[in-house]
Scaffold this motif. Structure first.
Motif, short mmCIF file in Angstrom:
data_model
loop_
_atom_site.label_atom_id
_atom_site.label_comp_id
_atom_site.label_asym_id
_atom_site.label_seq_id
_atom_site.Cartn_x
_atom_site.Cartn_y
_atom_site.Cartn_z
N ALA A 238 7.97 1.57 -0.93
CA ALA A 238 7.29 2.47 -1.87
C ALA A 238 8.06 3.78 -2.04
O ALA A 238 8.03 4.39 -3.11
CB ALA A 238 5.87 2.75 -1.38
N PRO B 262 7.72 7.00 -1.02
CA PRO B 262 7.02 8.17 -1.57
C PRO B 262 7.74 9.49 -1.32
O PRO B 262 7.60 10.43 -2.10
CB PRO B 262 5.66 8.15 -0.85
CG PRO B 262 5.90 7.39 0.41
CD PRO B 262 6.94 6.36 0.06
N ARG C 68 2.72 7.03 -5.26
CA ARG C 68 3.33 6.03 -4.37
C ARG C 68 2.63 6.01 -3.01
O ARG C 68 2.42 4.95 -2.43
CB ARG C 68 4.83 6.32 -4.21
CG ARG C 68 5.61 6.15 -5.49
CD ARG C 68 7.09 6.36 -5.25
NE ARG C 68 7.86 6.30 -6.48
CZ ARG C 68 9.13 5.93 -6.56
NH1 ARG C 68 9.78 5.60 -5.45
NH2 ARG C 68 9.75 5.91 -7.71
#
Length: 230
Positions: A128, A130, A143
């Protein structure tokens, strides 16, 4: 003892400076001494500044500490909690016992994972991505919210990206970019005129070098591209 390249200290009592001392070199190679005008990276001491920014909005009545984070950041609605993996190695997710509150993101009890390790959850975090520095805070939040929590909100404490979510919340509530809000609300009123996210070109000569200490206790200068990667 050589444990650090340089250090400085300043003591104020009753509104007056009673002590200042600086030792070592801001740049060992150039023999630039540490002094009052040295600009240094404050790293995670950015966190208290972000916390103050959020709490100025609390003072203005913009939110209550025990309100759900999702009231202001809908991405964090109906969060799931990671409970391990099934026989096929797929993640087992359960609905969180309660919503993440704003209080949770002020004390690292939200349940966010922050480690891209070899665990299943760690691999999900890595995918992901983030915390990629190219992400806006909005993209970071999107995210992060797509990932399951590592524990139910309030159940445990784990140092992680909660303060980044605080910064996102400041932007959502104030309608201003975090750097602008921090400058206008905290730094300028306190005359912290040399505290900011980016050092301008004309002040780089005052910017301290960065040194890493290895396992043997030896300090090695970090390459500029690593030291200034922010």
């Amino acid at each position: 003892s050589g444990k650090t390249a340089a250090v400085s200290a300043l003591v104020f009592e009753k509104g007056k400076e009673v002590y200042y001392g600086a030792f070592g070199f801001a740049d060992r190679d150039a023999k630039t001494p540490m002094d009052r005008n040295t600009i240094v990276r404050i790293f995670s001491m950015t966190k208290p500044i972000t916390g103050v920014a959020l709490m100025t909005l609390y003072d203005k009545g913009a939110f209550q500490l025990d309100e759900p984070l999702s009231k202001y950041a809908p991405e964090f609605t109906n969060m799931k909690v990671f409970k391990g993996v099934d026989a096929k190695g797929n993640p087992i997710l359960q609905a969180a016992k309660r919503p993440i509150t704003i209080r949770d993101i002020t004390r690292h009890t939200a349940g966010f994972t922050g480690a891209a390790d070899t665990s299943v959850l760690g691999k999900m975090f890595k995918t992901a991505d983030p915390m990629n520095r190219e992400n806006s805070l909005t993209e970071m939040a999107k995210r992060l919210a797509s990932l399951p929590l590592q524990f139910d909100p309030g159940d445990q404490w784990a140092y992680g990206p909660s303060v980044d979510v605080q910064a996102y919340l400041v932007e959502k509530l104030s309608g201003k970019p975090i750097d602008q809000y921090v400058k206008e609300t905290i730094l300028d009123p306190l005359q912290m005129t040399h505290t900011r996210y980016v050092v301008p070109e004309n002040e780089l000569s005052r910017f301290a070098a960065l040194y890493n200490r290895n396992d043997s206790g030896v300090l090695n200068r970090a390459p500029e591209e690593q030291a200034n990667s922010f």
